[in-house]
Scaffold this motif. Structure first.
Motif, PDB file in Angstrom:
ATOM      1  N   ASP A  37      37.482  37.144  23.782  1.00  0.00           N
ATOM      2  CA  ASP A  37      37.199  37.863  25.123  1.00  0.00           C
ATOM      3  C   ASP A  37      37.990  38.964  25.252  1.00  0.00           C
ATOM      4  OD1 ASP A  37      35.395  37.820  27.074  1.00  0.00           O
ATOM      5  OD2 ASP A  37      36.961  37.091  28.641  1.00  0.00           O
ATOM      6  N   ALA A 172      42.419  38.762  32.909  1.00  0.00           N
ATOM      7  CA  ALA A 172      41.330  38.406  32.055  1.00  0.00           C
ATOM      8  C   ALA A 172      41.546  39.681  31.079  1.00  0.00           C
ATOM      9  CB  ALA A 172      39.901  38.644  33.003  1.00  0.00           C
ATOM     10  N   ILE A 177      40.587  34.180  26.780  1.00  0.00           N
ATOM     11  CA  ILE A 177      39.779  32.799  27.227  1.00  0.00           C
ATOM     12  C   ILE A 177      40.274  31.813  26.277  1.00  0.00           C
ATOM     13  CG2 ILE A 177      37.806  32.985  25.957  1.00  0.00           C
ATOM     14  CD1 ILE A 177      36.230  32.112  28.385  1.00  0.00           C
ATOM     15  N   ASP A 385      36.301  32.723  34.277  1.00  0.00           N
ATOM     16  CA  ASP A 385      35.368  32.380  32.905  1.00  0.00           C
ATOM     17  C   ASP A 385      33.990  32.550  33.145  1.00  0.00           C
ATOM     18  OD1 ASP A 385      37.691  32.207  31.566  1.00  0.00           O
ATOM     19  OD2 ASP A 385      37.917  30.198  31.362  1.00  0.00           O
ATOM     20  N   GLN A 447      33.316  27.145  30.058  1.00  0.00           N
ATOM     21  CA  GLN A 447      34.201  27.404  28.672  1.00  0.00           C
ATOM     22  C   GLN A 447      33.178  27.225  27.613  1.00  0.00           C
ATOM     23  OE1 GLN A 447      35.313  25.898  31.631  1.00  0.00           O
ATOM     24  NE2 GLN A 447      36.538  27.597  32.134  1.00  0.00           N
TER      25      GLN A 447
END
Length: 454
Positions: A37, A172, A177, A385, A447
């Motif tokens: 990510d 983030a 992630i 997420d 997830q």
């Protein structure tokens, strides 16, 4: 192309201290990991940034322990003769004003390409407010102290609002992630250990329960936020997108439309609202214990120990589990909260004589605070997420603002307790937590989209 640049395995990184610590904490066997990510530039900086996130968040959590609003600040105001209305406003003002402004400021934060500066500013505001609160305890008393305390807790909450919305965005952008939950989990465990030592000192008398000592601990907690600002400011953040932000009332209207159009967001907010019982219930446990002595923090030592021990034992576990499934974390936490509140409510309503037991309520508070840690970690990681890079700040701000509005109405539970008794309130909290189980079960496995093999 299936093998995009974002998903290629990076060349091995030098064996730095940050890389060693990062690999150990997140359970990676290799230093060179695939970032799912993050772009290449941020992936290379991840071990260093991960460590700085842990250090900064640990310091803020230590500050929260040294200047706990529900216990330490309330005790300090009570000890210097502040009016009861000021003590009663501490938690609602802190929680609601930390959330409500986010709907208005998220668009402005969007216009800042390096958003760690927002978090640093918020940390400095929080630290200054807490240090000033400690000075109030040393210099003022009565109504004057009460007015000053509410003004300072208002400033603190606004600083917290800046930190809340910017932290998730920076996290983030700098941590991949699958590793974000462990940042909060590790920080929570470190801070819980420090708070547990303080609670043991208070409960055993090793740390005197005097106004100067407690005020000094509060001032020390404020300094922790200053150190956290330094650590967070050292994070290497790459510029983010700044287009798409809308200011003022237009931002409120445009973002509120998401409540109609985004079913995932509505389900998430509904779950959060039902799980507010984990945050609202602890003061009623303390009231149920019958400890009505002014300045009776010494007799609250077991409650402080229970809360700190719950955080210490569960934060890292919740963090690691959040990286696998925040949906399950929220379900498990809801079940624990329903159990704790249900037992406390049944005891208060059916066997009130058992409330005199030394350990019953602290044990139930211990279970409840384990649940609360799960709620805090699960909801935080879930919204990060669940959203993409363009909607992350908006999701955070909107959900926090809606929950903040409802928190303002949380005073109704105090009225219910006065009219019908604390047992009825705890029964309502148990029902809310029970309803949160199916609500959380209906959430997406956010997830799973990053782990197709699950």
């Amino acid at each position: 192309m299936a093998d995009t640049a974002r998903h290629r395995r990076k060349p091995p990184l030098p064996m730095s201290d940050f890389s060693k610590g990062h690999g150990f904490l997140v359970g990676d066997d290799e230093l060179a990991q695939v970032c799912r990510d993050l772009p290449d530039s941020a992936c290379r900086e991840q071990p260093r940034n991960y460590g700085l996130h842990v250090v900064s968040l640990s310091l803020t959590r230590v500050g929260e322990g040294l200047a706990d609003t529900k216990l330490v600040l309330a005790w300090l105001l009570d000890a210097i003769g502040a009016p009861s209305w000021a003590i009663g406003l501490l938690v609602p003002v802190r929680e609601s004003l930390a959330m409500l402004p986010q709907l208005l400021i998220s668009a402005r934060i969007r216009q800042i390409s390096i958003r760690k500066t927002v978090y640093v500013a918020g940390s400095l505001v929080q630290g200054a407010a807490i240090i000033a609160f400690g000075l109030v305890g040393l210099t003022l008393s009565g109504r004057t102290a009460g007015f000053a305390a509410i003004a300072l807790i208002t400033a603190f909450a606004l600083g917290r609002s800046l930190c809340s919305i910017s932290h998730k965005d920076v996290l983030a952008k700098t941590v991949d992630i699958g590793r974000r939950g462990s940042v909060s989990g590790i920080a929570g465990s470190i801070a819980a250990a420090a708070t547990l030592l303080l609670a043991l000192g208070y409960s055993t008398g090793l740390i005197p329960l005097s106004v100067p000592v407690v005020a000094g601990a509060v001032i020390l907690g404020g300094m922790a936020w200053f150190l956290a600002a330094v650590a967070f400011g050292s994070i290497r953040e790459y510029p983010g997108a700044t287009e798409g932000g809308i200011d003022g009332f237009a931002a409120v209207l445009s973002q509120l439309k998401l409540l109609r159009s985004d079913a995932r967001l509505r389900q998430f907010i509904a779950t959060r609202v039902l799980l507010l019982s984990t945050a609202l219930a602890p003061p009623f446990y303390i009231a149920l214990s019958g400890d009505l002595e002014p300045g009776g923090l010494g007799t609250l030592g077991l409650f402080m120990i229970a809360a700190a021990a719950a955080s210490l034992l569960s934060s890292y576990v919740w963090g690691r589990l959040s990286d696998q499934s925040t949906r399950r974390v929220l379900m498990y936490a809801a079940g624990l909260a329903s159990l704790a509140n249900g037992v406390a409510a049944f005891t208060a309503l059916a066997m009130p004589g058992q409330l005199n037991s030394t350990f019953l309520l602290p044990v139930m508070l211990f279970v409840l605070m384990i649940a609360h840690q799960g709620v805090r970690l699960g909801r935080s990681v879930h919204v990060v997420d669940m959203a993409d890079i363009d909607s992350r700040a908006t999701y955070t701000a909107l959900s926090n603002s809606v929950v903040g509005l409802l928190l303002l109405a949380g005073g109704i539970f105090g009225a219910i307790a006065q009219w019908f008794g604390i047992g009825v309130v705890l029964a309502l909290f148990a029902m809310m937590a029970a309803l949160a189980i199916p609500a959380a079960a209906a959430l997406d496995e956010v997830q799973a989209k990053h782990h197709p093999s699950r």
